[in-house]
Design a protein around this motif. Structure first.
Motif, PDB file in Angstrom:
ATOM      1  N   ARG A 137      53.273   7.834  38.165  1.00 19.59           N
ATOM      2  CA  ARG A 137      53.389   6.494  37.576  1.00 19.59           C
ATOM      3  C   ARG A 137      54.029   5.518  38.558  1.00 19.59           C
ATOM      4  NH1 ARG A 137      55.589   9.042  32.067  1.00 19.59           N
ATOM      5  NH2 ARG A 137      53.662   9.154  30.864  1.00 19.59           N
ATOM      6  N   LEU A 183      51.762   4.756  41.745  1.00 15.55           N
ATOM      7  CA  LEU A 183      50.649   3.861  41.438  1.00 15.55           C
ATOM      8  C   LEU A 183      51.127   2.461  41.080  1.00 15.55           C
ATOM      9  CD1 LEU A 183      48.356   6.306  39.422  1.00 15.55           C
ATOM     10  CD2 LEU A 183      48.232   5.678  41.841  1.00 15.55           C
ATOM     11  N   ALA A 184      52.332   2.368  40.513  1.00 13.59           N
ATOM     12  CA  ALA A 184      52.879   1.043  40.184  1.00 13.59           C
ATOM     13  C   ALA A 184      53.210   0.249  41.441  1.00 13.59           C
ATOM     14  CB  ALA A 184      54.128   1.199  39.312  1.00 13.59           C
ATOM     15  N   ASP A 227      51.771   0.830  44.493  1.00  9.94           N
ATOM     16  CA  ASP A 227      50.625   0.730  45.404  1.00  9.94           C
ATOM     17  C   ASP A 227      49.345   1.009  44.637  1.00  9.94           C
ATOM     18  OD1 ASP A 227      48.800   0.692  47.425  1.00  9.94           O
ATOM     19  OD2 ASP A 227      49.611   2.405  48.528  1.00  9.94           O
ATOM     20  N   ALA A 228      48.681  -0.056  44.212  1.00 12.30           N
ATOM     21  CA  ALA A 228      47.474   0.089  43.401  1.00 12.30           C
ATOM     22  C   ALA A 228      46.307   0.683  44.177  1.00 12.30           C
ATOM     23  CB  ALA A 228      47.068  -1.273  42.838  1.00 12.30           C
ATOM     24  N   ASN A 229      46.397   0.684  45.505  1.00 10.03           N
ATOM     25  CA  ASN A 229      45.292   1.200  46.317  1.00 10.03           C
ATOM     26  C   ASN A 229      45.376   2.696  46.567  1.00 10.03           C
ATOM     27  OD1 ASN A 229      44.014  -1.348  46.738  1.00 10.03           O
ATOM     28  ND2 ASN A 229      45.607  -1.862  48.226  1.00 10.03           N
ATOM     29  N   ARG A 234      45.421   6.649  45.764  1.00 10.19           N
ATOM     30  CA  ARG A 234      44.786   7.541  44.804  1.00 10.19           C
ATOM     31  C   ARG A 234      45.588   8.834  44.755  1.00 10.19           C
ATOM     32  NH1 ARG A 234      43.056   3.464  43.557  1.00 10.19           N
ATOM     33  NH2 ARG A 234      40.902   2.739  43.391  1.00 10.19           N
ATOM     34  N   GLY A 291      46.760   7.199  35.479  1.00  7.38           N
ATOM     35  CA  GLY A 291      46.069   6.638  36.635  1.00  7.38           C
ATOM     36  C   GLY A 291      45.712   7.607  37.727  1.00  7.38           C
ATOM     37  N   SER A 295      48.564  -0.503  30.904  1.00  6.99           N
ATOM     38  CA  SER A 295      47.727  -1.379  31.720  1.00  6.99           C
ATOM     39  C   SER A 295      46.261  -1.352  31.299  1.00  6.99           C
ATOM     40  CB  SER A 295      47.829  -0.971  33.194  1.00  6.99           C
ATOM     41  OG  SER A 295      47.345   0.344  33.371  1.00  6.99           O
ATOM     42  N   ARG A 351      41.443   1.778  36.527  1.00 11.44           N
ATOM     43  CA  ARG A 351      41.541   2.037  37.956  1.00 11.44           C
ATOM     44  C   ARG A 351      40.297   2.721  38.500  1.00 11.44           C
ATOM     45  NH1 ARG A 351      45.901   2.720  41.036  1.00 11.44           N
ATOM     46  NH2 ARG A 351      45.063   4.704  41.762  1.00 11.44           N
TER      47      ARG A 351
END
Length: 238
Positions: A72, A75-76, A78-80, A82, A102, A157, A210
């Motif tokens: 969590r 990803l919060a 750095d949205a890029n 994986r 995510g 989200s 995502r």
């Protein structure tokens, strides 16, 4: 990978040094750069923020901070990035929550060398690692509301109201929930792959998704796909 393509950058987070070493050797031998290693979830979050890897291999059960909370936070910030979850259990109750949070999929730690490398490339392109039967059983079990220990999925989200989707987009989302690839979607709907990609992109934008992993989770949770439907979550694996 051609010489013009940048090398994928990976962080490995696992509290077992031998696991990290083995995965690093496998990935390095296949031209994937391991830029960092973490022995617990807190270290994983720190490295994720500092190194900004393309992909993070994240063990679910780690000291200090577990992989779910670490996912969590990674990803919060750095949205890029994986995240691929690592587990020794083929029906770990935490995996579904990780997908909902995510993560792009999960692997058993006894994964083959070729599958590991291919999985990293797969999720780096925005695809979901949802095959084969392990994820199907897991998602069907928890999306159906079966009682189980462990945390409940929490995805603030993601917009669960499908009212913003057109009838065609709802149809595409239902097929995504069954795990169809873009090529399979195109064949099923008699559309070009370019048109399918446009529909998928619009669905993701409208619903705040995502990747395909969250699309599968949402399709189940909203009842668009029912557990046990033919082909459910049988996404093509590497």
């Amino acid at each position: 990978m051609t010489s013009a393509e940048p090398r994928l950058r990976v962080v490995i987070a696992d509290d077992q040094e031998l696991v990290r070493t083995g995965f690093r050797m496998i990935l390095t031998a296949r031209g994937i750069e391991v830029v960092g290693e973490a022995g617990n979830g807190r270290e994983a979050v720190t490295l994720g923020g500092r190194l900004r890897p393309d992909v993070m291999l994240m063990d679910i059960r780690m000291p200090v901070m577990d992989g779910l909370e670490a996912t969590r936070r990674v990803l919060a910030q750095d949205a890029n990035c994986r995240v691929i979850m690592l587990t020794t259990f083929d029906l770990d109750q935490y995996v579904y929550a990780a997908l909902a949070a995510g993560a792009s999929g999960f692997l058993l730690k006894d994964v083959t060398s070729d599958f590991l490398a291919t999985a990293v490339h797969l999720v780096s392109r925005g695809d979901a690692l949802l095959a084969p039967s392990i994820t199907r059983r897991l998602v069907e079990r928890f999306a159906a509301g079966d009682p189980a220990p462990g945390p409940k999925p929490d995805v603030p989200s993601v917009h669960r109201d499908l009212g913003t989707l057109t009838p065609r987009e709802r149809e595409v989302l239902a097929l995504l929930g069954r795990g169809l690839s873009n090529a399979e979607l195109a064949a099923e709907l008699t559309l070009s792959e370019a048109t399918v990609k446009t529909h998928v992109a619009r669905i993701f934008s409208k619903l705040g998704l995502r990747d395909r992993a969250q699309a599968v989770v949402l399709a189940y949770e909203t009842g668009l796909v029912s557990p046990g439907e033919p082909g459910a979550t049988q996404a093509p694996g590497p």
